[in-house]
Motif scaffolding. Sequence first.
Motif, PDB file in Angstrom:
ATOM      1  N   ALA B  85       0.840  -1.198   0.000  1.00 11.27           N
ATOM      2  CA  ALA B  85       0.000   0.000   0.000  1.00 11.27           C
ATOM      3  C   ALA B  85       0.875   1.248   0.000  1.00 11.27           C
ATOM      4  N   SER B  89       1.052   4.167  -2.859  1.00  8.36           N
ATOM      5  CA  SER B  89       0.689   5.558  -2.608  1.00  8.36           C
ATOM      6  C   SER B  89       1.684   6.506  -3.277  1.00  8.36           C
TER       7      SER B  89
ATOM      8  N   ILE C 118     -12.643   0.249  -6.621  1.00  6.93           N
ATOM      9  CA  ILE C 118     -11.826  -0.509  -5.677  1.00  6.93           C
ATOM     10  C   ILE C 118     -10.377  -0.483  -6.127  1.00  6.93           C
ATOM     11  N   ALA C 121      -9.031   2.886  -5.250  1.00  2.00           N
ATOM     12  CA  ALA C 121      -8.673   2.987  -3.832  1.00  2.00           C
ATOM     13  C   ALA C 121      -7.322   2.331  -3.584  1.00  2.00           C
ATOM     14  N   ARG C 122      -7.112   1.173  -4.184  1.00  2.00           N
ATOM     15  CA  ARG C 122      -5.838   0.480  -4.028  1.00  2.00           C
ATOM     16  C   ARG C 122      -4.701   1.295  -4.592  1.00  2.00           C
ATOM     17  N   GLY C 125      -3.115   3.780  -2.514  1.00  2.00           N
ATOM     18  CA  GLY C 125      -2.361   3.316  -1.354  1.00  2.00           C
ATOM     19  C   GLY C 125      -3.222   2.985  -0.156  1.00  2.00           C
ATOM     20  N   MET C 126      -4.525   2.853  -0.371  1.00  2.00           N
ATOM     21  CA  MET C 126      -5.372   2.479   0.766  1.00  2.00           C
ATOM     22  C   MET C 126      -5.165   1.005   1.100  1.00  2.00           C
ATOM     23  N   THR C 127      -5.145   0.718   2.395  1.00  2.00           N
ATOM     24  CA  THR C 127      -5.105  -0.679   2.809  1.00  2.00           C
ATOM     25  C   THR C 127      -6.519  -1.247   2.668  1.00  2.00           C
ATOM     26  N   PHE C 128      -6.649  -2.556   2.858  1.00  2.00           N
ATOM     27  CA  PHE C 128      -7.956  -3.197   2.706  1.00  2.00           C
ATOM     28  C   PHE C 128      -9.006  -2.512   3.580  1.00  2.00           C
ATOM     29  N   GLN C 130      -8.966   0.488   4.951  1.00  2.00           N
ATOM     30  CA  GLN C 130      -9.234   1.867   4.520  1.00  2.00           C
ATOM     31  C   GLN C 130     -10.163   1.887   3.322  1.00  2.00           C
ATOM     32  N   MET C 131      -9.968   0.917   2.416  1.00  2.00           N
ATOM     33  CA  MET C 131     -10.841   0.826   1.240  1.00  2.00           C
ATOM     34  C   MET C 131     -12.275   0.501   1.664  1.00  2.00           C
ATOM     35  N   ILE C 132     -12.402  -0.457   2.580  1.00  2.00           N
ATOM     36  CA  ILE C 132     -13.738  -0.820   3.065  1.00  2.00           C
ATOM     37  C   ILE C 132     -14.403   0.404   3.687  1.00  2.00           C
ATOM     38  N   LYS C 133     -13.640   1.108   4.531  1.00  2.00           N
ATOM     39  CA  LYS C 133     -14.190   2.240   5.275  1.00  2.00           C
ATOM     40  C   LYS C 133     -14.561   3.404   4.346  1.00  2.00           C
ATOM     41  N   ASN C 134     -13.706   3.701   3.394  1.00  2.00           N
ATOM     42  CA  ASN C 134     -13.908   4.896   2.572  1.00  2.00           C
ATOM     43  C   ASN C 134     -14.755   4.659   1.337  1.00  2.00           C
ATOM     44  N   VAL C 135     -14.713   3.468   0.808  1.00  2.00           N
ATOM     45  CA  VAL C 135     -15.342   3.250  -0.500  1.00  2.00           C
ATOM     46  C   VAL C 135     -16.499   2.250  -0.437  1.00  2.00           C
TER      47      VAL C 135
END
Lengths: 276, 254, 219
Positions: B85, B89, C118, C121-122, C125-128, C130-135
């Motif tokens: 990740a 980024s 998705i 989001a990846r 640089g979102m982690t899994f 963070q992706m769940i939470k934001n997207v």
Amino acid sequence: MNGAHTSIRDILYEPPGPKARRAIFWATAASLAALAALAALIVRQFYVTGQLDGKYWSIFTRYTTWRFLAKGFAGTLEVALSSSVVAFAMGMLLMMGRISRSRALNWLCTALIELSRGIPTLLFIYFFFLFAPQLGLKLSAFWKITLPVAISAAGVVAEVLRSGVNAVPRGQTEAAVTLGMRGRSVFFKIVFPQAFRYVIPSLIAELVIVLKDTTFAYVVNYADLMQNAKVLISNYDALLSVYLVAAVIYILVNYALNKMSVAVAGLTRTPAMPGK
Amino acid sequence: MEQGQKIVGKEPIIELRHINKHFGSVQVLKDVSLTVHKGEVVVIIGPSGSGKSTLCRTINRLETIDSGEIVIDGAVLPQEGKQLAALRSQIGMVFQSFNLFAHKRILDNVTVAPRDVLHTPKKQAEAEAMELLRRVGVGDQAHKVPAQLSGGQQQRVAIARALAMHPKAILFDEPTSALDPEMIGEVLDVMTELAREGMTMVIVTHEMAFAKAIADRVVFLEDGQIVEESTDPKAFFDEPATERARLFLRALEH
Amino acid sequence: MSITALLTQFGDRYLAALWTTYKLTALSFILAAALGIVITVMRISPIRPLRIAADLYVQVFRNIPGAALLILLVYALPYLQVVLSYFTCVLTATTLIPAAFCSEYLMSGMNTISPGQIEAARSLGMTFLQMIKNVVLPQAVRSSVLPMTNLLVATMLTTALASQVPLSPTDLTGIVSYISTHAVGGVTAFLISAALYCATAVVIGQVGNLIDRKVRILR
């Protein structure tokens, strides 16, 4: 290559690296063990309470048992199909009223649809079971279950049909009118056949709800699958096994109907619209 | 050196070493090696199905590779976890289908990653985002949601979203292929501007005139292999060295 | 029997019945939503056995008739030495079935999210998580508002199952049969119950539409 993912299931997780693969392996093993333990616990409970005893299950090796259940299921189907036909007719009328230009008719049908969708089937059944006789309506057990189930489904059928009619492109009507067709014949010859094709999957899905509602037939003493199961139970003193088998029959039939709905939806290439 | 041509650094930002990848039994990338230096604009062209999109997507591991090595600014691209990740980024990505977050306002589309991934304070993230949105020409759209914007505007927001992470490089995966013709120009203009400012870019595109104008290096990919590579785009497009590139370019003219 | 006469005689019981229906509906809905979320997490997990088990759960409970399930819980479970109170039996039935539908709605809510978001989001640089939470979660929740209001209404209708067991106080359906055995002209009782159910359903529907219009995602 991006189009290959059809479901969120397939895209939510990345292709796992070595660490993730290890974690998934152990989680799979652990969950398998947990599920096996749960299954074992259930089987054990059947065993220690004697419910695995042959006498409860041997009746299902007999032809007569299945014939009797089949007879009950025929009763269930009779009610379900009759209800569906009645519900379709009522739904059709409600939908026509709902899309008509008459304000009063519009309002009335909207209200009736809300009533149909907002009242439990059981309450409708009680109406036909308890009060219809008081109001001078002499109905057989068959109609006492068929009518309330139909009324309960009619509102959803109306809304499903309406969504289908709305999905037919306006241009179709306009084209028909320019060809000199008149209002009613445009609707029945051009719009409705297309609308109906769109909503076949949703109507099949609604059949599942109708079929489920018929299980209340015992309230009015109509011989459906559940009632015949009850007779078997009192004859063989095998409540758990018989009811379990009956429930599985319902589940399988409804499962098949749902699968059919999805398959038909795939054929007509429109998504199934939500039912009740 | 021609006037106006910028100087490409010697420092490698993205290194692909002997990349192989299969989809089932089909090998889509065959021993591909490619190095992108700081400030360089590398344009990947080739017929559809040549593997150019796949190649672009392997760089931040949206596609996995079967063998080979990917190095981002000196660090090997990890296969999973926080390290992956973190490296992602640092590499921006712009997709063919924009992929803005449908439920978030334009401004929030740009700030969400800086705030959540880089832990930039809200005020600062929003100020930077507004600045970026103005730069790509959609400053007045900041409070709308993606569906209210045209395709060209959405793609420019997507570029701003990538820029907000202060990336070391940006990957463009056919950024104009989903756009109506009249909107292609506005997106290409933004990209040209970025290139001029020295952004390291890897671009997969079908826009040959644009490629010719913007590229420091052209990579021609066919059947998963790099067939021809040229640091002189003009020469490549006028007189490619290989027969296959010539056939490809000639087919485009018709 | 007039409404006033009926309410003088059975008013308290009616209130109690309404309360039973509301209580059952609210409890079932909350439990069903919680269970539905758990089932959905299992269904989208990368762990095959959990996926299969949760898929099976959904198929069983969206297809079993409520009456059949209630009968199994009330009459069959005691043969396995599991004896639940009538209220628990009803609550179990009115939770297990809506939970299956809840999961179906959440799944289709999530399926409205394009895979590209998705990947975006990846790529940021979102982690899994963070992706769940934001997207994923915000979009799934927002596109589930209408299905969830439908589910709440459906859950309320399912709680009429309570009339099939001896409960005290009984529910809005049960009281109709109670009054009809204790007084003549119970049609009024039917009308009152029907009106209460329907009014509640309409209010839920309106509130749902209101919320949906606020949070709907333009596409």
